[in-house]
Scaffold this motif. Structure first.
Motif, short mmCIF file in Angstrom:
data_model
loop_
_atom_site.label_atom_id
_atom_site.label_comp_id
_atom_site.label_asym_id
_atom_site.label_seq_id
_atom_site.Cartn_x
_atom_site.Cartn_y
_atom_site.Cartn_z
N PRO A 1 -73.82 52.97 -96.77
CA PRO A 1 -74.76 51.89 -97.02
C PRO A 1 -75.03 51.47 -95.80
CG PRO A 1 -72.75 50.99 -98.49
CD PRO A 1 -72.66 52.90 -98.23
N VAL A 2 -76.15 51.16 -95.40
CA VAL A 2 -76.50 50.11 -94.81
C VAL A 2 -76.14 49.03 -94.90
CG1 VAL A 2 -78.34 49.00 -93.14
CG2 VAL A 2 -78.53 51.00 -93.89
N TYR A 3 -74.83 48.78 -93.82
CA TYR A 3 -74.20 47.02 -94.21
C TYR A 3 -75.31 45.73 -94.08
CZ TYR A 3 -70.15 49.13 -96.00
OH TYR A 3 -68.83 49.74 -96.76
N TYR A 4 -76.02 45.89 -92.64
CA TYR A 4 -76.86 44.99 -91.91
C TYR A 4 -78.11 44.86 -92.53
CZ TYR A 4 -72.70 45.98 -88.90
OH TYR A 4 -72.33 46.70 -87.96
N LEU A 5 -79.04 43.52 -92.53
CA LEU A 5 -80.11 43.45 -92.98
C LEU A 5 -81.28 43.86 -91.75
CD1 LEU A 5 -82.62 42.20 -94.06
CD2 LEU A 5 -82.07 39.72 -93.30
N PHE B 1 -82.62 33.94 -93.73
CA PHE B 1 -82.98 35.62 -93.54
C PHE B 1 -82.10 35.40 -91.75
CE2 PHE B 1 -84.93 35.76 -97.36
CZ PHE B 1 -84.86 36.57 -98.25
N ILE B 2 -81.53 34.60 -91.46
CA ILE B 2 -80.74 34.36 -90.24
C ILE B 2 -80.10 35.76 -89.26
CG2 ILE B 2 -79.08 33.13 -90.42
CD1 ILE B 2 -82.16 32.60 -88.31
N CYS B 3 -78.97 36.16 -90.74
CA CYS B 3 -79.19 37.65 -90.01
C CYS B 3 -79.72 39.04 -89.69
CB CYS B 3 -77.74 38.04 -90.72
SG CYS B 3 -78.57 38.40 -92.78
N GLY B 4 -80.76 38.94 -89.83
CA GLY B 4 -81.88 39.57 -89.69
C GLY B 4 -82.08 39.78 -88.20
N GLU B 5 -82.00 38.96 -87.69
CA GLU B 5 -82.25 38.54 -85.96
C GLU B 5 -81.01 39.73 -85.34
OE1 GLU B 5 -81.67 34.54 -84.87
OE2 GLU B 5 -84.07 34.16 -85.98
N ASP B 6 -80.11 39.70 -86.16
CA ASP B 6 -78.96 40.36 -85.64
C ASP B 6 -78.57 42.56 -86.54
OD1 ASP B 6 -78.05 38.76 -83.71
OD2 ASP B 6 -77.63 37.33 -85.46
N PRO B 7 -78.92 43.02 -85.87
CA PRO B 7 -79.36 43.56 -86.70
C PRO B 7 -77.79 44.92 -86.74
CG PRO B 7 -81.08 44.04 -84.68
CD PRO B 7 -80.62 42.79 -84.74
N ASP B 8 -77.25 44.63 -85.68
CA ASP B 8 -76.07 45.15 -85.23
C ASP B 8 -75.03 44.46 -85.91
OD1 ASP B 8 -74.98 47.85 -85.26
OD2 ASP B 8 -73.93 47.21 -83.91
N GLY B 9 -74.88 42.78 -86.42
CA GLY B 9 -73.85 41.90 -86.61
C GLY B 9 -74.12 41.06 -85.02
N PHE C 1 -64.09 39.00 -80.50
CA PHE C 1 -63.36 39.42 -81.75
C PHE C 1 -63.47 40.04 -82.72
CE2 PHE C 1 -60.91 36.43 -84.48
CZ PHE C 1 -60.13 37.26 -84.68
N LEU C 2 -64.17 39.60 -83.42
CA LEU C 2 -65.06 40.63 -84.04
C LEU C 2 -66.51 39.82 -84.49
CD1 LEU C 2 -62.79 38.45 -87.50
CD2 LEU C 2 -62.59 40.59 -86.26
N VAL C 3 -66.73 40.37 -85.60
CA VAL C 3 -68.47 40.76 -85.97
C VAL C 3 -68.74 39.99 -87.02
CG1 VAL C 3 -70.56 41.88 -86.02
CG2 VAL C 3 -68.64 42.83 -84.09
N LEU C 4 -69.70 38.97 -87.25
CA LEU C 4 -70.69 38.69 -88.57
C LEU C 4 -71.19 38.82 -88.66
CD1 LEU C 4 -70.19 34.19 -88.09
CD2 LEU C 4 -68.88 36.17 -88.94
N ASN C 5 -71.62 39.73 -90.32
CA ASN C 5 -72.73 40.47 -90.64
C ASN C 5 -73.27 39.51 -92.05
OD1 ASN C 5 -75.55 42.04 -91.88
ND2 ASN C 5 -73.16 43.14 -92.53
N GLY C 6 -73.58 38.21 -91.98
CA GLY C 6 -74.53 37.59 -93.67
C GLY C 6 -72.55 36.97 -94.02
N VAL C 7 -72.21 37.22 -94.70
CA VAL C 7 -71.31 36.58 -95.50
C VAL C 7 -70.30 37.80 -95.04
CG1 VAL C 7 -71.67 35.28 -97.58
CG2 VAL C 7 -71.69 38.26 -97.61
N GLN C 8 -69.89 39.04 -95.03
CA GLN C 8 -69.23 39.61 -94.68
C GLN C 8 -68.50 39.51 -93.04
OE1 GLN C 8 -70.34 44.29 -93.46
NE2 GLN C 8 -69.42 44.66 -94.80
#
Length: 310
Positions: A12-16, A193-201, A212-219
């Protein structure tokens, strides 16, 4: 004897992604990608379902018309009554197989054929046997497993369908709170839905400005992208049934084509990896977990190359 041909699958697509982009992504997968199994549905945050739900029916129809097998994903973390109700309704009403991504979904699916996603910790054959006895007919193993553990499970359950997370940023953790929204001065309840601004995290860096890491909403996800092209042949020979690609914000049809060519022996792994590095640039590759190294390590032909933190 003809060599075993593992199926390519798409997680599944994990991103918004906005609705049209999400729909068109799967339309292209249906029309152009040599992928046999597609798992779709919101896995990370239930608030995102607003964007994809209007297009789910037409996406499934297009995928099935192209001969793809479709599985529907459950949420990785259920915290609200409406989310619990959604999972119960999906398990009760879906005419498609369901992939469980948390233990509550596994409880609902007991006795029904279903898949188990890579967000459920399946680290040994005893766990896999227990899940199979409860109705699981396919398990996508977590990306942090070493090859030795995978081979043990394949040997212990030779007639069972095991799948391996083989491309994409690794899903590392999930939280009831949204660090992605917090990083931009918002709250989870009013995230806009601010995570939509980062379609790859959203990339995270240390105080020393090291990736270091990548944020994807709550993930929370890895900074590096798992790349197991050079590592799959022996696992497929040992009984691995499917190779899973996790969608990233790049040309996944091209990535699938290169994986298929390597798996079929029509392209050298080094050549394919070089090609994918142009398709998905500026993201380090890793396969350390498979080789019992730190997850962000890149192990190639007996050499370990540091690629930065996971």
């Amino acid at each position: 004897m003809e060599a075993k041909r593992a199926a390519l699958s798409l997680g599944p697509v994990y991103y918004l992604w906005d609705g049209p982009k999400w729909r068109d992504f799967y339309f292209r997968i249906a029309d152009e990608a040599d992928i046999g199994h597609v798992t779709l549905g919101e896995t990370v945050c239930s608030k995102r379902q607003h964007f994809s739900e209007p297009h789910v029916a037409e996406v499934i129809e297009r995928l099935e018309a192209a001969g793809k097998q479709v599985t529907l994903s459950t949420l990785a973390m259920v915290t609200l009554e409406r989310e619990s109700r959604h999972v119960r309704d999906l398990v009760r009403d879906s005419i498609h197989p369901v992939e469980a991504n948390d233990l509550s979904a596994l409880g609902l699916l007991k006795g029904k054929p279903h898949s188990v996603g890579p967000l459920v910790n399946v680290y040994n054959a005893a766990t896999a046997r227990t899940l199979a006895a409860r109705g699981a007919d396919n398990i996508c193993l977590p990306p942090e497993l070493p090859a030795a553990s995978i081979r043990q499970m394949l040997a212990a359950m030779p007639d069972f369908s095991f799948e391996l997370f083989a491309f994409g940023r690794m899903p590392l953790a999930i939280s009831a709170r949204c660090a992605h929204a917090r990083s931009k001065g918002l709250t989870k309840d009013n995230c806009q839905f601010i995570c939509g601004e980062d379609p790859d995290g959203l990339p995270l860096r240390t105080l020393d400005r090291q990736s270091f890491l990548v944020l994807n909403g709550v993930q929370t996800m890895s900074n590096s992208c798992v790349m197991l092209l050079d590592d799959l042949a022996s696992l497929i020979s040992a009984g691995l049934s499917r190779v899973r690609l996790s969608p990233q914000d790049c040309d996944m049809v091209a990535v699938a084509k290169l994986y298929r060519m390597v798996l079929d022996g029509r392209m050298d792994g080094d050549e394919a990896i070089a090609a994918i590095s142009t398709i998905y640039p500026s993201v380090p590759f890793s396969n350390g977990f498979l080789h019992q190294k730190e997850g962000a390590a890149w192990v190639s032909r007996g050499r370990t190359l540091a690629t930065g933190p996971t």
